[in-house]
Design a protein around this motif. Structure first.
Motif, PDB file in Angstrom:
ATOM      1  N   VAL A  18      40.067 -14.822  18.522  1.00 49.71           N
ATOM      2  CA  VAL A  18      40.316 -13.818  17.490  1.00 49.71           C
ATOM      3  C   VAL A  18      39.747 -12.487  17.980  1.00 49.71           C
ATOM      4  O   VAL A  18      38.575 -12.410  18.340  1.00 49.71           O
ATOM      5  N   VAL A  19      40.589 -11.451  17.996  1.00 49.62           N
ATOM      6  CA  VAL A  19      40.140 -10.113  18.386  1.00 49.62           C
ATOM      7  C   VAL A  19      40.155  -9.244  17.138  1.00 49.62           C
ATOM      8  O   VAL A  19      41.186  -9.088  16.488  1.00 49.62           O
ATOM      9  N   HIS A  20      39.008  -8.680  16.807  1.00 43.88           N
ATOM     10  CA  HIS A  20      38.866  -7.783  15.660  1.00 43.88           C
ATOM     11  C   HIS A  20      38.933  -6.357  16.187  1.00 43.88           C
ATOM     12  O   HIS A  20      38.152  -5.980  17.055  1.00 43.88           O
ATOM     13  N   VAL A  21      39.881  -5.564  15.704  1.00 43.41           N
ATOM     14  CA  VAL A  21      40.009  -4.160  16.110  1.00 43.41           C
ATOM     15  C   VAL A  21      39.457  -3.313  14.972  1.00 43.41           C
ATOM     16  O   VAL A  21      39.944  -3.359  13.848  1.00 43.41           O
ATOM     17  N   LEU A  22      38.404  -2.549  15.281  1.00 50.16           N
ATOM     18  CA  LEU A  22      37.710  -1.746  14.275  1.00 50.16           C
ATOM     19  C   LEU A  22      37.653  -0.287  14.721  1.00 50.16           C
ATOM     20  O   LEU A  22      37.668  -0.010  15.921  1.00 50.16           O
ATOM     21  N   PRO A  23      37.558   0.636  13.765  1.00 43.89           N
ATOM     22  CA  PRO A  23      37.486   2.052  14.134  1.00 43.89           C
ATOM     23  C   PRO A  23      36.230   2.380  14.949  1.00 43.89           C
ATOM     24  O   PRO A  23      36.269   3.182  15.869  1.00 43.89           O
ATOM     25  N   SER A  24      35.125   1.745  14.613  1.00 42.28           N
ATOM     26  CA  SER A  24      33.866   1.934  15.344  1.00 42.28           C
ATOM     27  C   SER A  24      32.964   0.769  14.976  1.00 42.28           C
ATOM     28  O   SER A  24      33.383  -0.140  14.272  1.00 42.28           O
ATOM     29  N   LEU A  25      31.729   0.815  15.444  1.00 38.77           N
ATOM     30  CA  LEU A  25      30.755  -0.192  15.029  1.00 38.77           C
ATOM     31  C   LEU A  25      29.573   0.463  14.323  1.00 38.77           C
ATOM     32  O   LEU A  25      28.480  -0.074  14.272  1.00 38.77           O
ATOM     33  N   GLU A  26      29.818   1.647  13.779  1.00 29.69           N
ATOM     34  CA  GLU A  26      28.828   2.292  12.917  1.00 29.69           C
ATOM     35  C   GLU A  26      28.830   1.564  11.572  1.00 29.69           C
ATOM     36  O   GLU A  26      29.748   0.806  11.268  1.00 29.69           O
ATOM     37  N   VAL A  27      27.832   1.815  10.754  1.00 26.85           N
ATOM     38  CA  VAL A  27      27.741   1.154   9.458  1.00 26.85           C
ATOM     39  C   VAL A  27      28.895   1.603   8.574  1.00 26.85           C
ATOM     40  O   VAL A  27      29.112   2.792   8.367  1.00 26.85           O
ATOM     41  N   GLY A  28      29.675   0.648   8.109  1.00 30.55           N
ATOM     42  CA  GLY A  28      30.812   0.914   7.241  1.00 30.55           C
ATOM     43  C   GLY A  28      31.319  -0.400   6.670  1.00 30.55           C
ATOM     44  O   GLY A  28      30.861  -1.481   7.056  1.00 30.55           O
ATOM     45  N   GLY A  29      32.266  -0.341   5.776  1.00 30.90           N
ATOM     46  CA  GLY A  29      32.754  -1.528   5.090  1.00 30.90           C
ATOM     47  C   GLY A  29      33.426  -2.539   6.002  1.00 30.90           C
ATOM     48  O   GLY A  29      33.069  -3.713   6.025  1.00 30.90           O
ATOM     49  N   ALA A  30      34.418  -2.103   6.783  1.00 36.83           N
ATOM     50  CA  ALA A  30      35.144  -3.024   7.662  1.00 36.83           C
ATOM     51  C   ALA A  30      34.222  -3.615   8.724  1.00 36.83           C
ATOM     52  O   ALA A  30      34.302  -4.801   9.044  1.00 36.83           O
ATOM     53  N   GLU A  31      33.330  -2.794   9.243  1.00 34.45           N
ATOM     54  CA  GLU A  31      32.412  -3.245  10.278  1.00 34.45           C
ATOM     55  C   GLU A  31      31.436  -4.291   9.727  1.00 34.45           C
ATOM     56  O   GLU A  31      31.153  -5.297  10.378  1.00 34.45           O
ATOM     57  N   THR A  32      30.955  -4.057   8.515  1.00 31.39           N
ATOM     58  CA  THR A  32      30.037  -5.004   7.873  1.00 31.39           C
ATOM     59  C   THR A  32      30.736  -6.332   7.604  1.00 31.39           C
ATOM     60  O   THR A  32      30.197  -7.410   7.908  1.00 31.39           O
ATOM     61  N   VAL A  33      31.935  -6.274   7.057  1.00 27.94           N
ATOM     62  CA  VAL A  33      32.681  -7.500   6.742  1.00 27.94           C
ATOM     63  C   VAL A  33      32.985  -8.275   8.026  1.00 27.94           C
ATOM     64  O   VAL A  33      32.805  -9.498   8.076  1.00 27.94           O
ATOM     65  N   ALA A  34      33.439  -7.595   9.069  1.00 24.71           N
ATOM     66  CA  ALA A  34      33.760  -8.276  10.327  1.00 24.71           C
ATOM     67  C   ALA A  34      32.524  -8.951  10.919  1.00 24.71           C
ATOM     68  O   ALA A  34      32.588 -10.102  11.363  1.00 24.71           O
ATOM     69  N   THR A  35      31.400  -8.259  10.925  1.00 24.61           N
ATOM     70  CA  THR A  35      30.167  -8.835  11.476  1.00 24.61           C
ATOM     71  C   THR A  35      29.724 -10.053  10.678  1.00 24.61           C
ATOM     72  O   THR A  35      29.344 -11.080  11.249  1.00 24.61           O
ATOM     73  N   ARG A  36      29.800  -9.981   9.367  1.00 28.18           N
ATOM     74  CA  ARG A  36      29.424 -11.133   8.525  1.00 28.18           C
ATOM     75  C   ARG A  36      30.388 -12.297   8.717  1.00 28.18           C
ATOM     76  O   ARG A  36      29.979 -13.456   8.765  1.00 28.18           O
ATOM     77  N   LEU A  37      31.677 -12.007   8.800  1.00 27.97           N
ATOM     78  CA  LEU A  37      32.687 -13.039   9.008  1.00 27.97           C
ATOM     79  C   LEU A  37      32.458 -13.758  10.337  1.00 27.97           C
ATOM     80  O   LEU A  37      32.480 -14.990  10.408  1.00 27.97           O
ATOM     81  N   ILE A  38      32.222 -12.999  11.374  1.00 26.64           N
ATOM     82  CA  ILE A  38      31.973 -13.579  12.692  1.00 26.64           C
ATOM     83  C   ILE A  38      30.722 -14.453  12.649  1.00 26.64           C
ATOM     84  O   ILE A  38      30.710 -15.568  13.166  1.00 26.64           O
ATOM     85  N   GLY A  39      29.672 -13.953  12.015  1.00 27.13           N
ATOM     86  CA  GLY A  39      28.423 -14.712  11.935  1.00 27.13           C
ATOM     87  C   GLY A  39      28.548 -16.011  11.160  1.00 27.13           C
ATOM     88  O   GLY A  39      27.856 -16.989  11.450  1.00 27.13           O
ATOM     89  N   ALA A  40      29.456 -16.055  10.195  1.00 25.13           N
ATOM     90  CA  ALA A  40      29.605 -17.242   9.358  1.00 25.13           C
ATOM     91  C   ALA A  40      30.671 -18.210   9.873  1.00 25.13           C
ATOM     92  O   ALA A  40      30.806 -19.308   9.339  1.00 25.13           O
ATOM     93  N   SER A  41      31.403 -17.832  10.904  1.00 28.29           N
ATOM     94  CA  SER A  41      32.511 -18.676  11.359  1.00 28.29           C
ATOM     95  C   SER A  41      32.028 -19.836  12.230  1.00 28.29           C
ATOM     96  O   SER A  41      30.942 -19.805  12.803  1.00 28.29           O
ATOM     97  N   ASP A  42      32.864 -20.845  12.318  1.00 28.14           N
ATOM     98  CA  ASP A  42      32.604 -22.025  13.145  1.00 28.14           C
ATOM     99  C   ASP A  42      32.904 -21.667  14.601  1.00 28.14           C
ATOM    100  O   ASP A  42      34.054 -21.473  14.972  1.00 28.14           O
ATOM    101  N   ARG A  43      31.879 -21.580  15.418  1.00 26.07           N
ATOM    102  CA  ARG A  43      32.049 -21.153  16.804  1.00 26.07           C
ATOM    103  C   ARG A  43      32.757 -22.192  17.671  1.00 26.07           C
ATOM    104  O   ARG A  43      33.223 -21.875  18.754  1.00 26.07           O
ATOM    105  N   THR A  44      32.825 -23.431  17.229  1.00 23.81           N
ATOM    106  CA  THR A  44      33.571 -24.422  18.008  1.00 23.81           C
ATOM    107  C   THR A  44      35.068 -24.284  17.758  1.00 23.81           C
ATOM    108  O   THR A  44      35.870 -24.729  18.562  1.00 23.81           O
ATOM    109  N   SER A  45      35.446 -23.660  16.645  1.00 26.24           N
ATOM    110  CA  SER A  45      36.866 -23.487  16.311  1.00 26.24           C
ATOM    111  C   SER A  45      37.399 -22.101  16.639  1.00 26.24           C
ATOM    112  O   SER A  45      38.595 -21.932  16.851  1.00 26.24           O
ATOM    113  N   PHE A  46      36.506 -21.085  16.660  1.00 27.41           N
ATOM    114  CA  PHE A  46      36.930 -19.705  16.863  1.00 27.41           C
ATOM    115  C   PHE A  46      36.053 -19.005  17.900  1.00 27.41           C
ATOM    116  O   PHE A  46      34.833 -19.134  17.866  1.00 27.41           O
TER     117      PHE A  46
END
Length: 75
Positions: A18-46
């Motif tokens: 899965v490749v997440h394309v974000l405008p930047s990695l500064e603090v913002g809504g999309a960046e926060t959601v993507a980081t949390r989603l990645i942290g909570a995902s099953d690393r053996t599946s994704f």
């Protein structure tokens, strides 16, 4: 089983990339959601990677600590 392989029935499958394309990695809504989603995902599946359109920011450290590949279009 070893590495990042998942068994599906009798077949062993590599993780879905899965490749997440974000405008930047500064603090913002999309960046926060993507980081949390990645942290909570099953690393053996994704296997996640992040591509930032602008030079990376504050979330880069968190993502790299989770062994996520991070790149910027404009370094």
């Amino acid at each position: 089983m070893s590495g990042n392989l998942t068994q599906v029935g009798a077949a062993v499958q590599p993780p879905i990339r899965v490749v997440h394309v974000l405008p930047s990695l500064e603090v913002g809504g999309a960046e926060t959601v993507a980081t949390r989603l990645i942290g909570a995902s099953d690393r053996t599946s994704f296997a996640h990677a992040v591509l930032a359109l602008l030079p990376v920011g504050e979330f880069e450290r968190d993502l790299r600590a989770m062994n996520v590949e991070v790149a910027a279009v404009r370094p």
